[in-house]
Write a protein that holds these residues in place. Sequence first.
Motif, short mmCIF file in Angstrom:
data_model
loop_
_atom_site.label_atom_id
_atom_site.label_comp_id
_atom_site.label_asym_id
_atom_site.label_seq_id
_atom_site.Cartn_x
_atom_site.Cartn_y
_atom_site.Cartn_z
N GLY A 109 -20.31 13.65 30.73
CA GLY A 109 -20.71 13.79 29.32
C GLY A 109 -20.01 14.92 28.61
O GLY A 109 -20.31 15.20 27.45
N LYS A 110 -19.03 15.55 29.28
CA LYS A 110 -18.41 16.72 28.66
C LYS A 110 -17.33 16.41 27.62
O LYS A 110 -17.06 17.23 26.75
N ASN A 146 -6.60 15.27 9.77
CA ASN A 146 -7.73 14.89 10.60
C ASN A 146 -8.88 14.62 9.63
O ASN A 146 -9.19 15.48 8.80
N ASN A 147 -9.45 13.43 9.73
CA ASN A 147 -10.42 13.00 8.73
C ASN A 147 -11.83 13.20 9.26
O ASN A 147 -12.31 12.42 10.09
N GLY A 148 -12.47 14.26 8.81
CA GLY A 148 -13.81 14.56 9.28
C GLY A 148 -14.14 16.00 8.99
O GLY A 148 -13.54 16.61 8.10
N ALA A 149 -15.10 16.54 9.72
CA ALA A 149 -15.51 17.92 9.52
C ALA A 149 -15.82 18.54 10.88
O ALA A 149 -16.21 17.83 11.82
N ASP A 150 -15.64 19.85 10.96
CA ASP A 150 -15.78 20.52 12.26
C ASP A 150 -17.16 20.29 12.89
O ASP A 150 -17.27 20.13 14.11
N HIS A 151 -18.20 20.26 12.05
CA HIS A 151 -19.54 20.11 12.64
C HIS A 151 -19.79 18.69 13.16
O HIS A 151 -20.85 18.42 13.72
N LEU A 152 -18.80 17.80 12.99
CA LEU A 152 -18.96 16.43 13.49
C LEU A 152 -18.34 16.24 14.87
O LEU A 152 -18.27 15.13 15.39
N ASN A 153 -17.83 17.33 15.48
CA ASN A 153 -17.36 17.28 16.87
C ASN A 153 -18.57 17.40 17.80
O ASN A 153 -19.37 18.32 17.66
N HIS A 154 -18.67 16.47 18.73
CA HIS A 154 -19.79 16.52 19.69
C HIS A 154 -19.29 16.18 21.08
O HIS A 154 -18.37 15.37 21.23
N GLN A 155 -19.96 16.73 22.09
CA GLN A 155 -19.73 16.25 23.45
C GLN A 155 -20.54 14.97 23.63
O GLN A 155 -21.62 14.81 23.02
N VAL A 156 -20.03 14.07 24.47
CA VAL A 156 -20.69 12.78 24.64
C VAL A 156 -22.15 12.95 25.06
O VAL A 156 -23.04 12.22 24.60
N ILE A 157 -22.41 13.97 25.87
CA ILE A 157 -23.80 14.19 26.32
C ILE A 157 -24.71 14.53 25.14
O ILE A 157 -25.86 14.09 25.09
N GLU A 158 -24.18 15.28 24.18
CA GLU A 158 -24.99 15.58 22.98
C GLU A 158 -25.28 14.30 22.21
O GLU A 158 -26.39 14.09 21.73
N LEU A 159 -24.24 13.46 22.09
CA LEU A 159 -24.44 12.20 21.36
C LEU A 159 -25.48 11.33 22.05
O LEU A 159 -26.31 10.69 21.40
N ALA A 160 -25.45 11.34 23.38
CA ALA A 160 -26.44 10.54 24.13
C ALA A 160 -27.84 11.08 23.87
O ALA A 160 -28.79 10.30 23.68
N ASN A 161 -27.97 12.39 23.84
CA ASN A 161 -29.29 12.98 23.56
C ASN A 161 -29.74 12.64 22.14
O ASN A 161 -30.91 12.34 21.90
N ILE A 162 -28.81 12.70 21.21
CA ILE A 162 -29.13 12.36 19.81
C ILE A 162 -29.59 10.90 19.73
O ILE A 162 -30.55 10.57 19.03
N ALA A 163 -28.92 10.03 20.49
CA ALA A 163 -29.29 8.60 20.48
C ALA A 163 -30.72 8.40 20.99
O ALA A 163 -31.50 7.67 20.38
#
Length: 352
Positions: free
Chosen positions: A204-205, A237-254
């Motif tokens: 998840g890193k 790069n199209n986005g914003a710095d706060h939109l970088n996540h580790q996959v494990i964080e995304l899984a927790n958010i899900a």
Amino acid sequence: MPQPKRVLLTGHQGYIGAVMGPFLETKGYDVVGLDTGYFDECNLMPDTYTFPTIRRDIRNLMPQDVAGFDAIVHLAALSNDPIGNLVESWTEDINHKASVRLAELAIDAGVSRFLFSSSCIMYGMSSTNEVNEDSPLAPQTEYARSKVKTEEALREMANDSFSPTCLRNGTIYGISPHMRFDTVLNSLVGLAYTTKKVIVQSDGKPWRPVIHVSDVARSFEQVLRAPIEDVHNQAFNNGADHLNHQVIELANIAVEAVPGSSIEVRADAGADQRTYKASFAKFAKTFPDFEWKFNARTGAQELADTFARINLSSDDFTGPRFTRLKWLQRLLEGGVLDSDLRWAEPVAVASK
Ligand SMILES: NC(=O)c1ccc[n+]([C@@H]2O[C@H](COP(=O)([O-])OP(=O)(O)OC[C@H]3O[C@@H](n4cnc5c(N)ncnc54)[C@H](O)[C@@H]3O)[C@@H](O)[C@H]2O)c1
């Protein structure tokens, strides 16, 4: 230079295009869509655009397809690593060669702005902490190479009357009429919703910049109306710095978005280890007033709420219609597409 008004949108029937087209319409652009229609039947909800369309394979473009436009927003592509790995020449021909020809036709027709939907995937497994637009590129798949080669070609083609801009998107998520469940956050929330279990097949890193499909539409529109000198021959790069996540964080958010769901981490040596934490400082500096409306948490909640509202079934989630590779394989196996990924039977070019 006047603001672009008439826009040719390639790939309008794709995941991003089905959101971007209607958004551009609401902003007052005269849009014409162009798509071969691979995902014609793959609607999670009805399309909402009202603009005219051309049904055309971008490998068969004609000069008249691009005549009379102020700008081209080029989304049409095979948008997936596994498809590119299946038959590499498809991705080379569609994503790279046809994109270059589209740009050549644009130049001949006097179309001044060209927005290319590129990808942060071109940074590959980055050894640096954060990649910006000047970082070395390390494309690891045919798909990623097609984006690098096309950007290089566009850079060479730029001149006083042709301004390409390459928008390197992170992984996109969010609801679209032509939904995809093969992007990371859509897949995680879909799993949480349909199985109540999110299995992470790695430690998840790895980092992923994630960006909401509506924000993609808004950011492209921002670039479309920017002063040309701010975007001429630039990559962002199209986005914003706060939109970088580790996959494990995304899984927790899900799982937080779906009550009753839980997470399981299965570190697997063969898992996808691509990682790219992107710097979005250049976009923020160039467009200081632009606001990203969604973040991973609000976007995941929107996904979960929509799945509940439409009663998303496991079959829809795991079936072929919303996974690009599976759908194309189905069309190939059924003989609907030939081995060059062209329609076996001629299709009507006329539009709605
Ligand atoms: N979705 C993401 O996470 C993401 C991330 C970075 C970049 N991108 C890029 O954004 C663009 C759009 O992505 P998407 O997610 O909407 O993909 P998608 O697969 O949902 O849509 C692509 C569209 O292009 C059309 N197309 C493909 N080949 C064509 C051809 N030969 N002729 C005419 N039309 C053709 C398809 O029919 C489809 O409607 C692509 O260039 C993709 O590489 C997407």
